[in-house]
Structure formats: C-alpha cells, structure tokens
Design a protein around this motif. Structure first.
Motif, mmCIF file in Angstrom:
data_model
loop_
_atom_site.group_PDB
_atom_site.id
_atom_site.type_symbol
_atom_site.label_atom_id
_atom_site.label_comp_id
_atom_site.label_asym_id
_atom_site.label_seq_id
_atom_site.Cartn_x
_atom_site.Cartn_y
_atom_site.Cartn_z
ATOM 1 N N HIS A 83 0.849 -1.201 0.000
ATOM 2 C CA HIS A 83 0.000 0.000 0.000
ATOM 3 C C HIS A 83 0.883 1.250 0.000
ATOM 4 O O HIS A 83 0.938 1.973 0.990
ATOM 5 N N PRO A 84 1.554 1.482 -1.127
ATOM 6 C CA PRO A 84 2.496 2.613 -1.166
ATOM 7 C C PRO A 84 1.818 3.978 -1.047
ATOM 8 O O PRO A 84 2.500 4.973 -0.836
ATOM 9 N N ARG A 85 0.497 4.019 -1.134
ATOM 10 C CA ARG A 85 -0.189 5.317 -1.039
ATOM 11 C C ARG A 85 -0.579 5.672 0.389
ATOM 12 O O ARG A 85 -1.128 6.747 0.618
ATOM 13 N N TRP A 86 -0.382 4.792 1.331
ATOM 14 C CA TRP A 86 -0.716 5.127 2.719
ATOM 15 C C TRP A 86 0.139 6.322 3.160
ATOM 16 O O TRP A 86 1.364 6.228 3.207
ATOM 17 N N GLN A 87 -0.535 7.399 3.484
ATOM 18 C CA GLN A 87 0.169 8.659 3.742
ATOM 19 C C GLN A 87 1.031 8.618 4.998
ATOM 20 O O GLN A 87 2.125 9.157 5.026
ATOM 21 N N PHE A 88 0.519 7.964 6.044
ATOM 22 C CA PHE A 88 1.255 8.009 7.319
ATOM 23 C C PHE A 88 2.626 7.348 7.224
ATOM 24 O O PHE A 88 3.514 7.645 8.018
ATOM 25 N N ALA A 89 2.798 6.468 6.244
ATOM 26 C CA ALA A 89 4.056 5.719 6.166
ATOM 27 C C ALA A 89 4.979 6.223 5.059
ATOM 28 O O ALA A 89 5.922 5.539 4.682
ATOM 29 N N GLN A 90 4.710 7.428 4.552
ATOM 30 C CA GLN A 90 5.571 7.976 3.504
ATOM 31 C C GLN A 90 6.949 8.283 4.085
ATOM 32 O O GLN A 90 7.059 8.782 5.199
ATOM 33 N N PHE A 91 7.989 7.966 3.350
ATOM 34 C CA PHE A 91 9.330 8.250 3.878
ATOM 35 C C PHE A 91 10.248 8.937 2.859
ATOM 36 O O PHE A 91 11.135 9.678 3.239
#
Lengths: 226, 209
Positions: A53-61
C-alpha cells in the motif's frame, strides 16, 4: 485413519517414550519459535502491508528524507581496485553499508557508487587523482528504515555488477532465512499437533483444503492459464 | 473467560490451518529471494513469437498515459489471447510502438505493438516455479502504484496478501494469549521473548543506526 504416533498404535515402551518426547518438543518448538520470532514476524507482516500500500500517507518516507552533502579529503593508495578504493573512501568518510555500483563507470571520470543500508542512501563521488570525495546522504524516517529492512538482501540475483559485500547484510539475510525456516517449521509442527486432536480433524481438513485450494489457484492454476 | 479462551484456541487452530499454505508460499519464496535461487531468465526456452495484424485499437492509444492507457490496452490483450498483469508500458514514439510486458506467476509475455501498422508481435516465456513464488511474494508491491492491480489476478492477490498479513498478526497475538494460559511454560517463554527482542532490536540497531 490411525497415526503411527497414536498411543494406541505404538506398543513398544521405548517407541512410546520417544514418540511422547517428540510430541512434547514438537509442541514446545511451536510456541518457543513463535515467541522468539515475534518481533521479526511483526516487522515483516507490517512492512509487507506497507509495501503493498504505497499510497498510505502516514508511512511515507521518501518525500520527507533529510538530505545532506559533505566533502572529504581522502587518501587512496595507488594500484588498488575499484572496490578497495570505494571501501577506503567509505572508511575515511565515515560511511558503512552495501555498495551499489552503477551499470557503467566512466573510464576516465571520478569513481561513482552508492552506499545503502536501511535508513540511509548515500551517493559517493571520489576523484581518485585528487582524493576529493563528495558524499550526498539521504536519511529516511523510521518508516523508511522498516521498509528497507523488509527488502535488504544486498544485490538482486539478476544484478551481475553487484554482489553482497557488507557483513551485516549477510547477517540480516541469514536472519530472514531463520524467520522463513522458523515459520515453515511452525506450520509443520502445527500439522502434527492438529493430527493429535481427533475431534478437530474434520474441521481442520476443511480449513486446510480451503487454504490449499485458494493458494493453489494462485500458484499453480494461474500458471496453467498462461 | 473460559469461553473466550476456547474460542481463541479454535480460531487459532482453524485460521492457522487455512493460512498455512500461504505462510509456506511466502516463507519458501523468501529463501528464493534472499539467495537468488530463481535466476531469470528461467532455463525454459522462449515460445515461438507470433504476429497478429489488422488489430482494432482504441483511438488515441498513443496519447494516453498511466492507468487509462493500461485499461485501454486490456481489450487488445484479450484479442491477442495474452492474460495477466501489465507491468508497465514503454512508449517509443519515434517508431510508433508500445512495448507492453504482461505477467502471470509462471509466464512472461511481451507485446510489441505498432499502433501505426495496427500489428503486434507477442513473445512469451514460461518461468520456473521459484520465479512464480517470487512474483507472488512481490505483488502488488510498491512500484508503478498507479497501474498496479490492472488484472483480476493481482487485485485478488492483493486481498489475499493483505488477509495473510492481518491473519498472521491475529495468529501471533492469539498465540501469545494461549501461551500465557500455559503457566508451566511462562518462564521459558519470557526468556525467549526477551532473547528475541534483544536479537531483533540489537540487529536492527547495528544495521540501521
């Protein structure tokens, strides 16, 4: 169907004792392994979800990475190989990690390579003649570290230019092996424990067959489709 | 409390049995991935290439981008009898060509589509079992997120892979609960949790710090 390990079938006391010991340690190994590998499992499960789920915002790095550039004057002994020069440049620049070589290296230009480890990607350019090195570091947040731990195995098999060259990459790769083998053992040991529960056999067979049928549809069935 | 324990134990057993083939697939593919055991290309030879002419193509195919282009290509792929997930689309504008790699767990196909001539050349190759496992392990993955899940296979697999992760999480938590009920094993269990915690965080610290 009777099982060989069933108490009623095993008559010999020695065999019975052996069977009992096996069953005891089979059960113990199931939860001992599970407890020891707990955090490893959680890491791979959580990061598996994040990778899917590369679109999950909370886990953007990547957008939040911190970039810094530093310059170093280093001393490279003459007549060393590219790999040795890179290692020496890394040591003198305070870098450690897995070296990633670009597909091609200019014959007469500076030495360029990338150093990576979970949480850090550093692009290194070294002028071997002058000893001038430029290191551009990208530091990632905790999500980035976790994400990279999931995939940190060194060079992919298809990459002929690179090979696993950092001791800790090998250690981490062996840890991945241990987790995988541990999980396989836990599955096998669970089958043995389940077989010892006559009242659960029918329900268990249904659950197992459903699981295998669904899995086979993806692994085998869709192969035949092709 | 006793009822909760019994329900948890039943769920741990049956969900664990259901999930076990998926755990085996993910765990076995780790060994392939970590050690590069499934080198690509697989040893099997490529199937003979075939050419199809007079294709009916959607209008403005060349001008499209991203997911709309992949969706528009689906009908063309069906007519070419090519099934699977479109990896990406490479547009070579000067030659009026679209290169479309399409994958199934055990098969690679590359469709070389000339939208001026309305013709396509299809080459395909069977992949090894190990490669199929690796493909499933990596799908849907973080790359090409805007086009990923363009086939029923990967859409379904995304659900299955997510379910595997959530159910595995449940199995670990329910496993801890069931272990806590085993009073005789608590001391050893705590020691193993401590050893696992130290190993995990120690390793992560030296690798990432």
């Amino acid at each position: 169907m009777s099982l060989r390990l069933d108490d009623s079938v095993v008559g010999n006391p020695r065999e019975r004792a052996l069977a009992a010991t096996f069953l005891l340690w089979n059960r113990r190994s199931h939860y001992y392994l599970g407890l020891f590998l707990l955090f490893f499992c959680w890491l791979f499960v959580l990061t598996g979800l994040l990778l899917n789920h590369p679109r999950w915002q909370f886990a953007q790095f990547w957008p939040t990475r911190v970039q810094t550039t530093s310059e170093h004057q280093i001393v490279i002994r003459p007549m060393t190989t590219e790999g040795e020069s890179a290692r020496e440049a890394m040591r003198q620049s305070g870098l450690s990690g897995e070296i990633q070589w670009p597909p091609t290296q200019a014959a007469s230009g500076p030495l360029k390579f990338q150093v990576s480890r979970p949480g850090l990607v550093a692009d290194v350019t070294v002028d071997l003649a002058s000893g001038h090195a430029v290191v551009q570091r990208s530091r990632l947040n905790v999500w980035g570290v976790m994400n990279q731990l999931h995939t940190f195995t060194g060079a992919p098999a298809s990459d002929t230019r690179n090979e696993r060259d950092w001791l800790l990459t090998t250690v981490w790769a062996l840890s991945m092996d241990a987790v995988a083998l541990g999980l396989i053992w836990m599955v096998i040991s669970s089958y043995v424990m389940w077989c010892r529960l006559p009242t659960k056999r029918r329900g268990g067979i249904v659950a197992l067959m459903l699981g295998f049928a669904t899995c086979a549809a993806f692994v085998a069935g869709l192969r035949w489709l092709g | 409390m006793r009822r909760f324990y019994l329900i948890t134990r039943e769920l741990h057993l049956y969900l664990g049995l259901f999930l076990s083939p998926f755990i085996l697939v993910f765990a076995a593919s780790v060994l392939y991935l970590v050690h590069g055991l499934a080198h690509r290309p697989a040893p099997r030879s490529t199937d003979p290439a075939r050419r199809v002419d007079n294709l009916a193509l959607p209008p403005d195919l060349a001008a499209m981008q991203g997911r709309p282009r992949v969706d528009a290509l689906r009908s063309v792929l069906d007519r070419l009898d090519v099934h699977g997930e479109v990896d990406f689309v490479r547009h070579i504008a000067k030659e009026h060509r679209l290169i479309v790699p399409v994958r199934l767990p055990g098969r690679d196909a590359i469709v070389d589509l000339d939208y001026e001539q309305r013709s396509a050349t299809v080459t395909s190759k069977r992949q090894s079992f190990g490669d199929a496992l690796i493909y499933l392990h990596k799908m849907p993955g973080p790359h090409n997120a805007d086009v990923r899940g363009n086939s029923l296979l990967v859409r379904a697999w995304r659900i299955v892979a997510d379910a595997t992760a959530y159910l595995l999480m449940f199995l670990t938590v329910s496993g801890i609960y069931l272990w806590v009920a085993l009073k005789a094993e608590r001391r050893v269990g705590f020691a193993l949790i401590a050893a696992g915690t130290v190993s995990f965080f120690g390793l992560v610290y030296v690798i990432a710090a």
